[in-house]
Scaffold this motif. Structure first.
Motif, PDB file in Angstrom:
ATOM      1  N   GLY A 139      39.952  37.336  39.068  1.00  0.00           N
ATOM      2  CA  GLY A 139      38.576  36.955  39.375  1.00  0.00           C
ATOM      3  C   GLY A 139      37.640  37.881  38.634  1.00  0.00           C
ATOM      4  O   GLY A 139      38.063  38.770  37.894  1.00  0.00           O
ATOM      5  N   ARG A 140      36.370  37.704  38.887  1.00  0.00           N
ATOM      6  CA  ARG A 140      35.366  38.542  38.243  1.00  0.00           C
ATOM      7  C   ARG A 140      35.450  39.961  38.806  1.00  0.00           C
ATOM      8  O   ARG A 140      35.138  40.199  39.960  1.00  0.00           O
ATOM      9  N   GLY A 141      35.956  40.866  37.997  1.00  0.00           N
ATOM     10  CA  GLY A 141      36.025  42.273  38.401  1.00  0.00           C
ATOM     11  C   GLY A 141      37.247  42.647  39.216  1.00  0.00           C
ATOM     12  O   GLY A 141      37.331  43.774  39.701  1.00  0.00           O
ATOM     13  N   PHE A 142      38.222  41.756  39.421  1.00  0.00           N
ATOM     14  CA  PHE A 142      39.420  42.144  40.168  1.00  0.00           C
ATOM     15  C   PHE A 142      40.644  41.378  39.671  1.00  0.00           C
ATOM     16  O   PHE A 142      40.547  40.307  39.086  1.00  0.00           O
ATOM     17  N   THR A 143      41.795  41.966  39.919  1.00  0.00           N
ATOM     18  CA  THR A 143      43.090  41.348  39.607  1.00  0.00           C
ATOM     19  C   THR A 143      44.060  41.735  40.705  1.00  0.00           C
ATOM     20  O   THR A 143      44.162  42.907  41.071  1.00  0.00           O
ATOM     21  N   VAL A 144      44.782  40.750  41.242  1.00  0.00           N
ATOM     22  CA  VAL A 144      45.793  40.991  42.261  1.00  0.00           C
ATOM     23  C   VAL A 144      47.065  40.321  41.773  1.00  0.00           C
ATOM     24  O   VAL A 144      47.030  39.208  41.270  1.00  0.00           O
ATOM     25  N   GLN A 145      48.182  41.038  41.918  1.00  0.00           N
ATOM     26  CA  GLN A 145      49.428  40.419  41.482  1.00  0.00           C
ATOM     27  C   GLN A 145      50.491  40.519  42.565  1.00  0.00           C
ATOM     28  O   GLN A 145      50.452  41.405  43.411  1.00  0.00           O
ATOM     29  N   ALA A 181      52.408  33.951  35.573  1.00  0.00           N
ATOM     30  CA  ALA A 181      51.544  32.813  35.883  1.00  0.00           C
ATOM     31  C   ALA A 181      50.240  33.326  36.453  1.00  0.00           C
ATOM     32  O   ALA A 181      50.214  34.325  37.159  1.00  0.00           O
ATOM     33  N   VAL A 182      49.142  32.663  36.143  1.00  0.00           N
ATOM     34  CA  VAL A 182      47.809  33.132  36.529  1.00  0.00           C
ATOM     35  C   VAL A 182      47.101  32.070  37.375  1.00  0.00           C
ATOM     36  O   VAL A 182      47.189  30.881  37.091  1.00  0.00           O
ATOM     37  N   ILE A 183      46.381  32.561  38.389  1.00  0.00           N
ATOM     38  CA  ILE A 183      45.519  31.708  39.187  1.00  0.00           C
ATOM     39  C   ILE A 183      44.100  32.226  38.958  1.00  0.00           C
ATOM     40  O   ILE A 183      43.726  33.278  39.480  1.00  0.00           O
ATOM     41  N   PRO A 184      43.311  31.545  38.148  1.00  0.00           N
ATOM     42  CA  PRO A 184      41.936  32.008  37.917  1.00  0.00           C
ATOM     43  C   PRO A 184      41.065  31.704  39.131  1.00  0.00           C
ATOM     44  O   PRO A 184      41.203  30.658  39.741  1.00  0.00           O
ATOM     45  N   VAL A 185      40.181  32.630  39.477  1.00  0.00           N
ATOM     46  CA  VAL A 185      39.278  32.452  40.601  1.00  0.00           C
ATOM     47  C   VAL A 185      37.856  32.609  40.088  1.00  0.00           C
ATOM     48  O   VAL A 185      37.518  33.612  39.469  1.00  0.00           O
ATOM     49  N   GLY A 186      37.020  31.611  40.337  1.00  0.00           N
ATOM     50  CA  GLY A 186      35.622  31.680  39.928  1.00  0.00           C
ATOM     51  C   GLY A 186      35.492  31.709  38.410  1.00  0.00           C
ATOM     52  O   GLY A 186      36.435  31.557  37.669  1.00  0.00           O
ATOM     53  N   SER A 187      34.272  31.915  37.953  1.00  0.00           N
ATOM     54  CA  SER A 187      34.071  31.989  36.512  1.00  0.00           C
ATOM     55  C   SER A 187      33.231  33.143  36.097  1.00  0.00           C
ATOM     56  O   SER A 187      32.625  33.819  36.752  1.00  0.00           O
TER      57      SER A 187
END
Length: 187
Positions: A139-145, A181-187
């Protein structure tokens, strides 16, 4: 003059006339075929063959013609071999031409599109069902895996079902590279 008409003669004349009238389309087709043969046309199969020899690939193959030449084409027959070369820098279109048609007709040129992309089913799968996979939520400003398991096979760019825990519902994620694999959140 005899005013009586012989019914049998009349019937024969009518049948003969009907036969001639019914045959007219056949005679017209034969005359047209002779005229076409005399003038000569380039068979679209010749165009397909020229493109295949030039590209080294068959119709529908990567690098070959996408589709066969239109069978409705009525192009003047050529006295010389067909000219074949790439049209444009991208090399995705082949130009086929005849600069010396028979009977002094105008020269002609056709363009045949080539297949530059592999069909979807031919794209290599980089993730198989059951493969361990890292799932990233970006997401904008964060990454969780988190670790997960692929529930279906896929190629780079495909959206597949991924399960992050043994009993969790599957989620959809886009394959970015093998094992990720990536799950994009928001833009």
């Amino acid at each position: 003059m005899n005013s009586k008409i012989n019914p049998q003669r009349l019937e024969i004349r009518l049948m003969a006339t009907a036969l001639v009238i019914a045959s007219l389309p056949l005679f017209a087709a034969l005359a047209s075929a002779r005229e076409g043969g005399a003038r000569g046309f380039t068979d679209p199969v010749e165009i397909d063959r020229a493109v295949e020899e030039f590209t080294g690939r068959g119709i529908g193959e990567v690098g070959g013609a996408r589709l066969p030449a239109d069978r409705r084409l009525k192009l003047a027959a050529c006295d010389a071999p067909l000219g074949v070369k790439w049209h444009g820098r991208a090399q995705t279109i082949v130009r086929v031409d005849c600069s010396s048609p028979r009977n002094g007709s105008d020269s002609w040129r056709v363009f045949i599109a080539t297949s530059s992309v592999k069909p979807a089913q031919a794209i290599a799968k980089v993730v198989a069902r059951g493969d361990p996979i890292t799932v990233i939520v970006r997401g904008r400003g964060f990454t969780v895996q988190q670790s997960g398991e692929a529930m279906e096979a896929g190629a780079i760019g495909d959206w597949i079902a991924v399960r992050t825990q043994a009993r969790a519902d599957a989620i959809r994620a886009r394959i970015e590279r093998p094992g990720l694999a990536v799950i994009p959140v928001g833009s």
